[in-house]
Motif scaffolding. Structure first.
Motif, PDB file in Angstrom:
ATOM      1  N   ARG A 177      65.264  45.458  -1.898  1.00  0.00           N
ATOM      2  CA  ARG A 177      66.218  44.463  -2.395  1.00  0.00           C
ATOM      3  C   ARG A 177      66.509  44.658  -3.883  1.00  0.00           C
ATOM      4  O   ARG A 177      67.650  44.529  -4.323  1.00  0.00           O
ATOM      5  CB  ARG A 177      65.669  43.059  -2.139  1.00  0.00           C
ATOM      6  N   ALA A 220      68.738  38.205   2.665  1.00  0.00           N
ATOM      7  CA  ALA A 220      67.469  38.732   2.179  1.00  0.00           C
ATOM      8  C   ALA A 220      66.297  37.941   2.737  1.00  0.00           C
ATOM      9  O   ALA A 220      65.312  38.523   3.195  1.00  0.00           O
ATOM     10  CB  ALA A 220      67.448  38.720   0.650  1.00  0.00           C
ATOM     11  N   ARG A 221      66.406  36.602   2.702  1.00  0.00           N
ATOM     12  CA  ARG A 221      65.304  35.776   3.223  1.00  0.00           C
ATOM     13  C   ARG A 221      65.103  36.011   4.714  1.00  0.00           C
ATOM     14  O   ARG A 221      63.973  36.137   5.188  1.00  0.00           O
ATOM     15  CB  ARG A 221      65.594  34.293   2.956  1.00  0.00           C
ATOM     16  N   THR A 274      62.033  49.018   6.277  1.00  0.00           N
ATOM     17  CA  THR A 274      62.231  48.370   4.973  1.00  0.00           C
ATOM     18  C   THR A 274      63.325  49.053   4.161  1.00  0.00           C
ATOM     19  O   THR A 274      64.152  48.386   3.538  1.00  0.00           O
ATOM     20  CB  THR A 274      60.921  48.338   4.175  1.00  0.00           C
ATOM     21  N   GLU A 302      58.488  40.820   8.495  1.00  0.00           N
ATOM     22  CA  GLU A 302      57.073  40.455   8.413  1.00  0.00           C
ATOM     23  C   GLU A 302      56.548  39.980   9.761  1.00  0.00           C
ATOM     24  O   GLU A 302      55.466  40.389  10.200  1.00  0.00           O
ATOM     25  CB  GLU A 302      56.857  39.376   7.355  1.00  0.00           C
ATOM     26  N   ARG A 318      55.825  43.384   2.534  1.00  0.00           N
ATOM     27  CA  ARG A 318      56.593  42.491   1.656  1.00  0.00           C
ATOM     28  C   ARG A 318      57.043  43.225   0.401  1.00  0.00           C
ATOM     29  O   ARG A 318      58.167  43.053  -0.061  1.00  0.00           O
ATOM     30  CB  ARG A 318      55.744  41.282   1.257  1.00  0.00           C
ATOM     31  N   GLU A 369      63.400  39.480   5.344  1.00  0.00           N
ATOM     32  CA  GLU A 369      61.982  39.530   5.004  1.00  0.00           C
ATOM     33  C   GLU A 369      61.133  38.773   6.015  1.00  0.00           C
ATOM     34  O   GLU A 369      60.059  39.239   6.411  1.00  0.00           O
ATOM     35  CB  GLU A 369      61.781  38.986   3.590  1.00  0.00           C
ATOM     36  N   GLN A 370      61.606  37.607   6.458  1.00  0.00           N
ATOM     37  CA  GLN A 370      60.867  36.841   7.458  1.00  0.00           C
ATOM     38  C   GLN A 370      60.796  37.586   8.786  1.00  0.00           C
ATOM     39  O   GLN A 370      59.745  37.650   9.433  1.00  0.00           O
ATOM     40  CB  GLN A 370      61.532  35.474   7.654  1.00  0.00           C
ATOM     41  N   MET A 420      59.890  45.588   1.174  1.00  0.00           N
ATOM     42  CA  MET A 420      61.139  44.843   1.342  1.00  0.00           C
ATOM     43  C   MET A 420      61.683  44.397  -0.011  1.00  0.00           C
ATOM     44  O   MET A 420      62.892  44.468  -0.265  1.00  0.00           O
ATOM     45  CB  MET A 420      60.915  43.632   2.241  1.00  0.00           C
ATOM     46  N   GLU A 421      60.790  43.950  -0.888  1.00  0.00           N
ATOM     47  CA  GLU A 421      61.211  43.520  -2.214  1.00  0.00           C
ATOM     48  C   GLU A 421      61.813  44.693  -2.994  1.00  0.00           C
ATOM     49  O   GLU A 421      62.838  44.545  -3.667  1.00  0.00           O
ATOM     50  CB  GLU A 421      60.011  42.956  -2.972  1.00  0.00           C
ATOM     51  N   TYR A 431      67.314  48.479   4.621  1.00  0.00           N
ATOM     52  CA  TYR A 431      68.037  47.386   3.965  1.00  0.00           C
ATOM     53  C   TYR A 431      68.617  47.803   2.618  1.00  0.00           C
ATOM     54  O   TYR A 431      69.541  47.163   2.119  1.00  0.00           O
ATOM     55  CB  TYR A 431      67.124  46.171   3.812  1.00  0.00           C
TER      56      TYR A 431
END
Length: 211
Positions: A109, A194-195, A173, A202, A102, A198-199, A105-106, A176
């Motif tokens: 972004r 983005a949502r 990751t 994960e 997570r 990430e889903q 990924m954050e 992106y």
């Protein structure tokens, strides 16, 4: 009788607020240019123009383009390694790995320019970062692979090569960030994209890691 050395060394002066702000302006402008054009495609004149300085003023802070690039990379490495460094050997293995994913990924972004800067350096053979990779990344990578391997042998994660697992997490990751221009064409809509990413990522790694 030996003569005593009475010379007093003055402490190094702390940079002034203006000096700190000017360095930040230079690094911000350089990050934007390096991430777009790479090291070779960026010049000191471009950096000076982008941060609103004359070239001689810029050289007062950084003697060369390489010095700016190295400063950016060193700062980036500290930030980039913090999620890997945060793996807790006493935590829940699945949650620790998913938290790491997570966070990666954050970061992709929030910091796409930094990701591209790092990727460009590695693609060129890490000419300015190789000592840092050997001295900083390698020991941390070996240590955290050992933690993941221990979790796998305990039956808490699916068994696989821990190094290649981490490489796969990096590849997925950071894609992106590094290929954002392509993704934005194929999947328009920033927030929704983005949502969904990430889903998906994960859930993919949760399935992969489940014993």
């Amino acid at each position: 009788m030996a003569k005593r050395n009475t010379e007093v060394t003055e402490p190094a002066r702390k940079p002034s607020r203006i000096q700190v702000e000017n360095r930040k302006r230079i690094l911000e402008a350089a990050l934007e240019l390096f991430s777009k054009h790479g090291f070779r495609g960026t010049t000191l004149d471009q950096i000076a123009s982008a941060c609103g300085m004359h070239k001689p003023n810029l050289i007062y802070y950084y003697e060369s383009k390489e010095a700016i690039h190295v400063d950016l990379l060193n700062t980036l490495m500290t930030e980039w390694l913090s999620p890997l460094n945060a793996l807790d050997p006493d935590g829940d293995p699945m949650e620790e790995m998913l938290r790491y994913i997570r966070r990666k990924m954050e970061m992709s972004r929030l910091y796409p320019r930094e990701s591209r800067l790092f990727a460009n350096e590695i693609v060129q053979g890490a000419p300015r970062m190789l000592p840092h990779l050997e001295a900083t990344l390698k020991p941390l990578f070996d240590q955290q692979c050992g933690i993941v391997n221990t979790w796998m042998h305990a039956g808490k994660l699916a068994t696989m090569h821990p190094a290649h697992l981490i490489f796969s997490i990096w590849a997925v990751t950071q894609h992106y960030a590094d290929f954002d221009a392509q993704i934005s064409v194929l999947l328009p809509g920033d927030d929704k994209r983005a949502r969904g990413a990430e889903q998906f990522v994960e859930e993919m790694f949760r399935k992969l890691l489940s014993p």
